[in-house]
Design a protein around this motif. Structure first.
Motif, PDB file in Angstrom:
ATOM      1  N   SER A 130      -3.273 -97.770 -13.682  1.00  0.00           N
ATOM      2  CA  SER A 130      -3.328 -98.486 -12.408  1.00  0.00           C
ATOM      3  C   SER A 130      -1.930 -98.541 -11.812  1.00  0.00           C
ATOM      4  O   SER A 130      -0.934 -98.633 -12.526  1.00  0.00           O
ATOM      5  CB  SER A 130      -3.894 -99.894 -12.588  1.00  0.00           C
ATOM      6  N   PHE A 162     -11.731 -92.501  -9.935  1.00  0.00           N
ATOM      7  CA  PHE A 162     -10.732 -93.318  -9.258  1.00  0.00           C
ATOM      8  C   PHE A 162     -11.405 -94.415  -8.451  1.00  0.00           C
ATOM      9  O   PHE A 162     -12.587 -94.350  -8.139  1.00  0.00           O
ATOM     10  CB  PHE A 162      -9.853 -92.466  -8.333  1.00  0.00           C
ATOM     11  N   ALA A 188      -6.957 -95.220 -18.858  1.00  0.00           N
ATOM     12  CA  ALA A 188      -6.918 -95.836 -17.536  1.00  0.00           C
ATOM     13  C   ALA A 188      -5.467 -95.984 -17.089  1.00  0.00           C
ATOM     14  O   ALA A 188      -4.568 -96.160 -17.907  1.00  0.00           O
ATOM     15  CB  ALA A 188      -7.594 -97.193 -17.579  1.00  0.00           C
ATOM     16  N   PRO A 236      -3.129 -99.820  -3.561  1.00  0.00           N
ATOM     17  CA  PRO A 236      -3.420 -99.975  -4.992  1.00  0.00           C
ATOM     18  C   PRO A 236      -4.531 -99.029  -5.438  1.00  0.00           C
ATOM     19  O   PRO A 236      -5.546 -98.899  -4.771  1.00  0.00           O
ATOM     20  CB  PRO A 236      -3.867-101.430  -5.125  1.00  0.00           C
ATOM     21  N   LEU A 237      -4.307 -98.387  -6.579  1.00  0.00           N
ATOM     22  CA  LEU A 237      -5.265 -97.428  -7.132  1.00  0.00           C
ATOM     23  C   LEU A 237      -5.578 -97.774  -8.579  1.00  0.00           C
ATOM     24  O   LEU A 237      -4.710 -98.249  -9.310  1.00  0.00           O
ATOM     25  CB  LEU A 237      -4.685 -96.013  -7.107  1.00  0.00           C
ATOM     26  N   ALA A 238      -6.794 -97.512  -8.979  1.00  0.00           N
ATOM     27  CA  ALA A 238      -7.190 -97.569 -10.385  1.00  0.00           C
ATOM     28  C   ALA A 238      -7.689 -96.176 -10.734  1.00  0.00           C
ATOM     29  O   ALA A 238      -8.631 -95.670 -10.127  1.00  0.00           O
ATOM     30  CB  ALA A 238      -8.272 -98.608 -10.600  1.00  0.00           C
ATOM     31  N   LEU A 239      -7.050 -95.537 -11.701  1.00  0.00           N
ATOM     32  CA  LEU A 239      -7.342 -94.155 -12.043  1.00  0.00           C
ATOM     33  C   LEU A 239      -7.807 -94.059 -13.489  1.00  0.00           C
ATOM     34  O   LEU A 239      -7.396 -94.847 -14.339  1.00  0.00           O
ATOM     35  CB  LEU A 239      -6.101 -93.286 -11.854  1.00  0.00           C
ATOM     36  N   TYR A 240      -8.639 -93.068 -13.768  1.00  0.00           N
ATOM     37  CA  TYR A 240      -9.122 -92.800 -15.111  1.00  0.00           C
ATOM     38  C   TYR A 240      -9.071 -91.293 -15.318  1.00  0.00           C
ATOM     39  O   TYR A 240      -9.517 -90.533 -14.461  1.00  0.00           O
ATOM     40  CB  TYR A 240     -10.558 -93.315 -15.266  1.00  0.00           C
ATOM     41  N   TYR A 257       0.245 -97.817  -7.668  1.00  0.00           N
ATOM     42  CA  TYR A 257       0.261 -97.712  -6.218  1.00  0.00           C
ATOM     43  C   TYR A 257       0.545 -96.272  -5.796  1.00  0.00           C
ATOM     44  O   TYR A 257       1.329 -95.575  -6.434  1.00  0.00           O
ATOM     45  CB  TYR A 257       1.336 -98.628  -5.628  1.00  0.00           C
ATOM     46  N   THR A 278       3.297 -96.617 -11.268  1.00  0.00           N
ATOM     47  CA  THR A 278       2.538 -97.555 -12.088  1.00  0.00           C
ATOM     48  C   THR A 278       3.090 -98.963 -11.925  1.00  0.00           C
ATOM     49  O   THR A 278       4.153 -99.170 -11.340  1.00  0.00           O
ATOM     50  CB  THR A 278       2.574 -97.160 -13.576  1.00  0.00           C
ATOM     51  N   ARG A 306      -8.465 -99.655  -3.697  1.00  0.00           N
ATOM     52  CA  ARG A 306      -8.708-101.037  -3.294  1.00  0.00           C
ATOM     53  C   ARG A 306      -8.363-101.200  -1.821  1.00  0.00           C
ATOM     54  O   ARG A 306      -7.213-101.157  -1.422  1.00  0.00           O
ATOM     55  CB  ARG A 306      -7.873-101.985  -4.139  1.00  0.00           C
TER      56      ARG A 306
END
Length: 85
Positions: free
Chosen positions: A7, A74, A5, A56-60, A9, A30, A77
């Motif tokens: 997270s 992904f 994972a 803001p992003l959350a990536l996998y 911007y 990051t 937010r």
């Protein structure tokens, strides 16, 4: 190839590398302050539509041989005002 994972911007750096299949390059900053080069193919048009500067992003995903982060999942937010309008 281990998934992890990430997270951070969106850094307002974006390139369309290919149109068929749609391959998107973006740079993510990051939370630690590192810049990570990312690639996405799966659901790239959806991410392309949702991206705005400093979002803001959350990536996998996983890193490839060129040390680029290949995104498989992904989450973007968005605030309630952005969703409504």
């Amino acid at each position: 190839m281990t998934n992890q994972a990430l997270s951070g911007y969106y850094d307002n750096q974006l390139k369309i590398l290919k149109y068929d299949p749609f391959l998107l390059y973006l740079r993510v900053k990051t939370i630690d302050g590192q810049l990570v080069n990312c690639l996405i193919v799966k659901h790239a048009l959806t991410l392309f539509y949702q991206l705005k500067p400093d979002l803001p992003l959350a990536l996998y995903g996983h890193y490839n041989q060129r040390h680029q982060f290949v995104i498989t999942k992904f989450m973007v937010r968005l605030s309630a005002a952005e969703l409504a309008g």
